[in-house]
Design an enzyme around this catalytic site. Structure first.
Site, PDB file in Angstrom:
ATOM      1  CG  ASP A   1      -0.265  -0.071   2.550  1.00 41.40           C
ATOM      2  OD1 ASP A   1       0.739  -0.802   2.660  1.00 41.40           O
ATOM      3  OD2 ASP A   1      -0.727   0.597   3.497  1.00 41.40           O
TER       4      ASP A   1
ATOM      5  CD  GLU B   1       4.317   1.074   7.048  1.00 39.28           C
ATOM      6  OE1 GLU B   1       5.080   1.436   7.963  1.00 39.28           O
ATOM      7  OE2 GLU B   1       3.940   1.842   6.131  1.00 39.28           O
TER       8      GLU B   1
END
Length: 380
Positions: free
Chosen positions: A71, A137
């Site tokens: 991400d 994250e």
């Protein structure tokens, strides 16, 4: 047309997938296909809305895990970018431009290519190689690495060494690695007063006036001296809010948001007790709502740190500097397994910024460093 290296081809493929947290956009599927072809056993772990996977190749012996996230943070205003954030192009200066180039799809590409090459060169390597990849994250970080680590812990999975691909370098790739991170402890402080008219302060209690001396004392407090690996613990107020919007009303409540970045010289309980003692000394009517984002962790010189440093020296000719500076990373969750954790990635100068970019050739250097680390730790 210039032919791209395998690392840059894969990095561009990953960057072109707009995986704004927590969306993965097929990045992990691409990575898993390549790892399956290299003989890895794959275990996708979708937890709530988050895609994760665990992959492992090898047998008994030490386990070297590569960890990272697919991400990326939001782009910000598209019109502000010199090149569109998901075009993944190399400009005339040799920079690979795009969201995630530095943080951290470049590292993911380097990891995959290094492992593919190592497995081809050393099919019967010692121990095992693993991957722990998440798409959570840059977000709340609750259903990503943290949750996967709990599953691995529950079944007694072994992780001896872990390289997290966070962009650790400052000027030249490999000039710095992170061998630990400070803990992060946040809090919302609510101080209660009594609302009233500003012309009649004797009939009210102004929480702003009441809290100000206590906040000043908290800001001036010396929490610890740090140590050889960590700077002193810091305290910062990040938000202060009170008032009704009217200019003639004393508010009835104040909220202050603050954060500790703390070293191994302080504990969560100790910091909480010291804050409460200062607030009590000032006679405040208050409430504290604490939020622990992560404990500090430290990997001291040993097999992993020495192996990484030797690889950087072999590939670049330079000595690396271990550091615990910066924010937090998913390494804080992996370290709870007793794992030696080192963060090693490209230059971090443009992470989370408009026009994020990294020197394209640095990713090939990073691939060589990862490969050499595999050789140092797992080659027969």
């Amino acid at each position: 047309m210039t032919t791209l290296s395998p690392t840059l081809e894969l990095a561009c493929d990953l960057i072109r997938r707009p995986s704004v947290t927590p969306v993965d956009e097929g990045c992990q599927e691409l990575m898993m296909r390549r790892l399956a072809a290299a003989g890895f056993a794959l275990e996708p772990m979708r937890i709530e809305e988050v895609d994760n996977f665990w992959a492992r190749r090898g047998g008994d012996g030490p386990v070297l895990c590569f960890a990272g996230h697919t991400d990326v943070v939001p782009t910000g205003p598209l019109q502000s970018w010199q090149h569109q954030p998901f075009d993944a192009l190399i400009d005339e200066t040799g920079m690979l431009c795009g969201r995630g180039a530095a943080d951290m799809k470049g590292s993911l590409a380097s990891m995959i290519i290094a492992v593919e090459r190592f497995v081809a060169d050393h099919p019967k390597h010692k121990g095992a190689i693993a991957f722990l990849i998440t798409s959570d994250e840059e977000g709340p970080a609750q259903h990503g690495t943290k949750a996967v680590v709990e599953r691995l812990r529950a079944r007694g999975e072994r992780l001896d060494w872990c390289i997290v691909g966070e962009p650790s370098s400052t000027t030249l790739v490999g000039d710095m690695v992170k061998n630990g991170r400070r803990g992060s402890l946040g809090c919302t402080l609510t101080v209660r007063g009594k609302q009233g008219h500003v012309a009649y302060p004797h009939l009210a209690r102004n929480p702003i006036h009441l809290a100000a001396p206590a906040l000043a004392e908290l800001a001036a407090e010396h929490w610890d001296n740090g140590n050889a690996y960590f700077p002193p613990t810091s305290f910062q107020v990040s938000n202060l809010n009170a008032g009704t919007g009217a200019t003639n009303v004393i508010p009835g409540e104040l909220k202050a948001v603050f954060n500790f970045r703390f070293s191994t010289e302080s504990t969560v309980e100790g910091l909480q007790q010291r804050v409460a003692a200062i607030l009590d000394k000032h006679g405040l009517d208050y409430r504290l709502d604490w939020a622990l984002s992560g404990l500090p962790f430290l990997t001291q010189p040993g097999e992993l740190l020495d192996g990484v440093a030797a690889s950087i020296r072999t590939v670049t000719g330079r000595e690396t500097t271990p550091s615990t500076s910066g924010g937090t990373s998913d390494g804080r969750f992996i370290a709870t397994l007793g794992t030696q954790v080192v963060e090693l990635g490209p230059v971090n100068a443009t992470i989370h910024q408009i026009d994020e970019r990294v020197l394209a050739s640095d990713l090939d250097v990073l691939t060589e460093i990862y490969y050499q680390t595999l050789v140092n730790l797992l080659a027969c």
